[in-house]
Design a protein around this motif. Structure first.
Motif, PDB file in Angstrom:
ATOM      1  N   GLU A 188       0.828  -1.062  -0.053  1.00 48.42           N
ATOM      2  CA  GLU A 188       0.201  -0.018   0.042  1.00 48.42           C
ATOM      3  C   GLU A 188       0.920   1.262   0.038  1.00 48.42           C
ATOM      4  OE1 GLU A 188      -2.629  -0.748   3.458  1.00 48.42           O
ATOM      5  OE2 GLU A 188      -4.142  -1.569   1.927  1.00 48.42           O
ATOM      6  N   GLN A 189       1.832   1.200   0.749  1.00 46.99           N
ATOM      7  CA  GLN A 189       2.845   2.323   0.847  1.00 46.99           C
ATOM      8  C   GLN A 189       3.377   2.475  -0.499  1.00 46.99           C
ATOM      9  OE1 GLN A 189       3.394   4.911   3.213  1.00 46.99           O
ATOM     10  NE2 GLN A 189       4.207   5.747   1.491  1.00 46.99           N
ATOM     11  N   TRP A 190       3.901   1.616  -1.130  1.00 43.48           N
ATOM     12  CA  TRP A 190       4.467   1.532  -2.424  1.00 43.48           C
ATOM     13  C   TRP A 190       3.551   1.953  -3.335  1.00 43.48           C
ATOM     14  CZ3 TRP A 190       7.875  -3.577  -4.205  1.00 43.48           C
ATOM     15  CH2 TRP A 190       8.725  -2.930  -5.111  1.00 43.48           C
ATOM     16  N   SER A 191       2.253   1.785  -3.360  1.00 47.02           N
ATOM     17  CA  SER A 191       1.386   2.273  -4.192  1.00 47.02           C
ATOM     18  C   SER A 191       1.065   3.788  -4.163  1.00 47.02           C
ATOM     19  CB  SER A 191      -0.052   1.561  -4.024  1.00 47.02           C
ATOM     20  OG  SER A 191      -1.112   2.163  -4.846  1.00 47.02           O
ATOM     21  N   HIS A 192       1.098   4.115  -3.155  1.00 48.57           N
ATOM     22  CA  HIS A 192       0.889   5.765  -2.498  1.00 48.57           C
ATOM     23  C   HIS A 192       2.050   6.273  -3.032  1.00 48.57           C
ATOM     24  CE1 HIS A 192      -2.587   4.936  -0.391  1.00 48.57           C
ATOM     25  NE2 HIS A 192      -2.066   4.299   0.460  1.00 48.57           N
ATOM     26  N   ASP A 193       3.343   5.902  -2.945  1.00 53.91           N
ATOM     27  CA  ASP A 193       4.610   6.541  -3.400  1.00 53.91           C
ATOM     28  C   ASP A 193       4.349   6.699  -5.021  1.00 53.91           C
ATOM     29  OD1 ASP A 193       5.202   6.532  -0.933  1.00 53.91           O
ATOM     30  OD2 ASP A 193       6.796   5.289  -0.873  1.00 53.91           O
ATOM     31  N   LYS A 194       4.074   5.635  -5.614  1.00 58.83           N
ATOM     32  CA  LYS A 194       4.068   5.615  -7.022  1.00 58.83           C
ATOM     33  C   LYS A 194       2.766   6.531  -7.617  1.00 58.83           C
ATOM     34  CE  LYS A 194       7.544   3.020  -8.580  1.00 58.83           C
ATOM     35  NZ  LYS A 194       8.213   3.316  -9.473  1.00 58.83           N
ATOM     36  N   GLU A 195       1.709   6.523  -6.747  1.00 61.20           N
ATOM     37  CA  GLU A 195       0.725   7.576  -7.400  1.00 61.20           C
ATOM     38  C   GLU A 195       1.305   8.995  -7.186  1.00 61.20           C
ATOM     39  OE1 GLU A 195      -2.477   6.139  -4.860  1.00 61.20           O
ATOM     40  OE2 GLU A 195      -3.142   4.720  -6.342  1.00 61.20           O
ATOM     41  N   ALA A 196       2.021   9.301  -6.272  1.00 60.46           N
ATOM     42  CA  ALA A 196       2.487  10.677  -5.782  1.00 60.46           C
ATOM     43  C   ALA A 196       3.618  10.942  -7.050  1.00 60.46           C
ATOM     44  CB  ALA A 196       3.254  10.653  -4.582  1.00 60.46           C
ATOM     45  N   GLY A 217       8.518  16.063 -13.442  1.00 56.21           N
ATOM     46  CA  GLY A 217       9.405  14.713 -13.689  1.00 56.21           C
ATOM     47  C   GLY A 217       8.904  13.493 -12.753  1.00 56.21           C
ATOM     48  N   GLY A 218       9.835  12.704 -12.613  1.00 49.60           N
ATOM     49  CA  GLY A 218       9.673  11.658 -11.664  1.00 49.60           C
ATOM     50  C   GLY A 218       9.614  10.337 -12.703  1.00 49.60           C
ATOM     51  N   ASP A 219       9.931   9.147 -12.161  1.00 46.89           N
ATOM     52  CA  ASP A 219      10.028   7.866 -12.587  1.00 46.89           C
ATOM     53  C   ASP A 219       8.913   7.273 -12.280  1.00 46.89           C
ATOM     54  OD1 ASP A 219      10.907   5.672 -14.065  1.00 46.89           O
ATOM     55  OD2 ASP A 219      12.191   4.877 -12.224  1.00 46.89           O
ATOM     56  N   PHE A 220       7.775   7.439 -12.994  1.00 49.92           N
ATOM     57  CA  PHE A 220       6.570   6.649 -12.879  1.00 49.92           C
ATOM     58  C   PHE A 220       6.323   5.603 -13.859  1.00 49.92           C
ATOM     59  CE2 PHE A 220       2.138   6.228 -13.721  1.00 49.92           C
ATOM     60  CZ  PHE A 220       1.611   5.593 -12.402  1.00 49.92           C
ATOM     61  N   ARG A 221       6.076   4.669 -13.818  1.00 49.59           N
ATOM     62  CA  ARG A 221       5.570   3.673 -14.813  1.00 49.59           C
ATOM     63  C   ARG A 221       4.283   3.175 -14.311  1.00 49.59           C
ATOM     64  NH1 ARG A 221      10.827   0.257 -14.566  1.00 49.59           N
ATOM     65  NH2 ARG A 221       9.250  -1.088 -13.717  1.00 49.59           N
ATOM     66  N   ALA A 222       3.036   3.112 -15.263  1.00 46.49           N
ATOM     67  CA  ALA A 222       1.849   2.652 -14.936  1.00 46.49           C
ATOM     68  C   ALA A 222       1.732   1.088 -14.897  1.00 46.49           C
ATOM     69  CB  ALA A 222       0.985   3.256 -15.890  1.00 46.49           C
ATOM     70  N   ASP A 223       2.670   0.551 -15.669  1.00 46.19           N
ATOM     71  CA  ASP A 223       2.608  -0.854 -15.496  1.00 46.19           C
ATOM     72  C   ASP A 223       2.963  -1.408 -14.109  1.00 46.19           C
ATOM     73  OD1 ASP A 223       5.145  -0.108 -16.307  1.00 46.19           O
ATOM     74  OD2 ASP A 223       5.733  -1.889 -17.069  1.00 46.19           O
ATOM     75  N   PHE A 224       3.998  -0.648 -13.560  1.00 48.63           N
ATOM     76  CA  PHE A 224       4.555  -1.150 -12.319  1.00 48.63           C
ATOM     77  C   PHE A 224       3.670  -0.583 -11.089  1.00 48.63           C
ATOM     78  CE2 PHE A 224       7.322  -0.925  -8.440  1.00 48.63           C
ATOM     79  CZ  PHE A 224       8.475  -2.110  -8.712  1.00 48.63           C
ATOM     80  N   LEU A 225       2.822   0.093 -11.120  1.00 53.06           N
ATOM     81  CA  LEU A 225       1.600   0.251 -10.413  1.00 53.06           C
ATOM     82  C   LEU A 225       0.658  -0.762 -10.514  1.00 53.06           C
ATOM     83  CD1 LEU A 225       0.300   2.268  -8.099  1.00 53.06           C
ATOM     84  CD2 LEU A 225      -0.789   3.634 -10.070  1.00 53.06           C
ATOM     85  N   LYS A 226       0.255  -1.170 -11.679  1.00 46.61           N
ATOM     86  CA  LYS A 226      -0.677  -2.204 -11.687  1.00 46.61           C
ATOM     87  C   LYS A 226      -0.243  -3.451 -11.147  1.00 46.61           C
ATOM     88  CE  LYS A 226      -2.588  -0.488 -16.167  1.00 46.61           C
ATOM     89  NZ  LYS A 226      -2.660  -0.348 -17.438  1.00 46.61           N
ATOM     90  N   LYS A 227       1.163  -3.819 -11.077  1.00 48.68           N
ATOM     91  CA  LYS A 227       1.731  -4.887 -10.552  1.00 48.68           C
ATOM     92  C   LYS A 227       1.583  -4.810  -9.242  1.00 48.68           C
ATOM     93  CE  LYS A 227       4.937  -5.907 -14.152  1.00 48.68           C
ATOM     94  NZ  LYS A 227       6.593  -6.002 -14.557  1.00 48.68           N
ATOM     95  N   ILE A 228       1.970  -3.634  -8.507  1.00 49.96           N
ATOM     96  CA  ILE A 228       1.468  -3.578  -7.106  1.00 49.96           C
ATOM     97  C   ILE A 228       0.041  -3.468  -6.792  1.00 49.96           C
ATOM     98  CG2 ILE A 228       1.628  -1.882  -5.132  1.00 49.96           C
ATOM     99  CD1 ILE A 228       3.957  -0.576  -6.735  1.00 49.96           C
ATOM    100  N   GLU A 229      -0.813  -3.223  -7.524  1.00 46.33           N
ATOM    101  CA  GLU A 229      -2.248  -3.305  -7.288  1.00 46.33           C
ATOM    102  C   GLU A 229      -2.723  -4.785  -7.205  1.00 46.33           C
ATOM    103  OE1 GLU A 229      -3.687  -0.207  -9.812  1.00 46.33           O
ATOM    104  OE2 GLU A 229      -3.427   1.201  -8.556  1.00 46.33           O
TER     105      GLU A 229
END
Length: 73
Positions: free
Chosen positions: A29-37, A47-59
């Motif tokens: 959950e913390q990892w997900s919140h961090d990626k959403e931020a 900027g920021g290193d965000f990848r939607a596919d990575f967030l999907k894996k977390i979810e």
């Protein structure tokens, strides 16, 4: 309890037998919140290193943990 620098993927975290179910959920959950931020920051031009596919894996990992009943001892 931090996931940062310890796990390269949600699967790696899920396979850590040193963590119980609740700890895994908390960390994911913390990892997900961090990626959403990071996503919001990227949307705002920061900027920021965000990848939607990575967030999907977390979810997906979170959903698996939450749908399984805890092990009974």
């Amino acid at each position: 309890m931090a996931y940062t620098g310890k796990y390269k993927s949600p699967t790696e975290l899920m396979n850590d037998e040193c963590l119980n179910r609740e700890e895994k959920i908390e960390m994911l959950e913390q990892w997900s919140h961090d990626k959403e931020a990071l996503m919001r920051a990227a949307d705002e031009g920061m900027g920021g290193d965000f990848r939607a596919d990575f967030l999907k894996k977390i979810e997906k990992a979170l959903a698996l943990l939450k749908e399984k009943p805890p092990k009974q001892n």
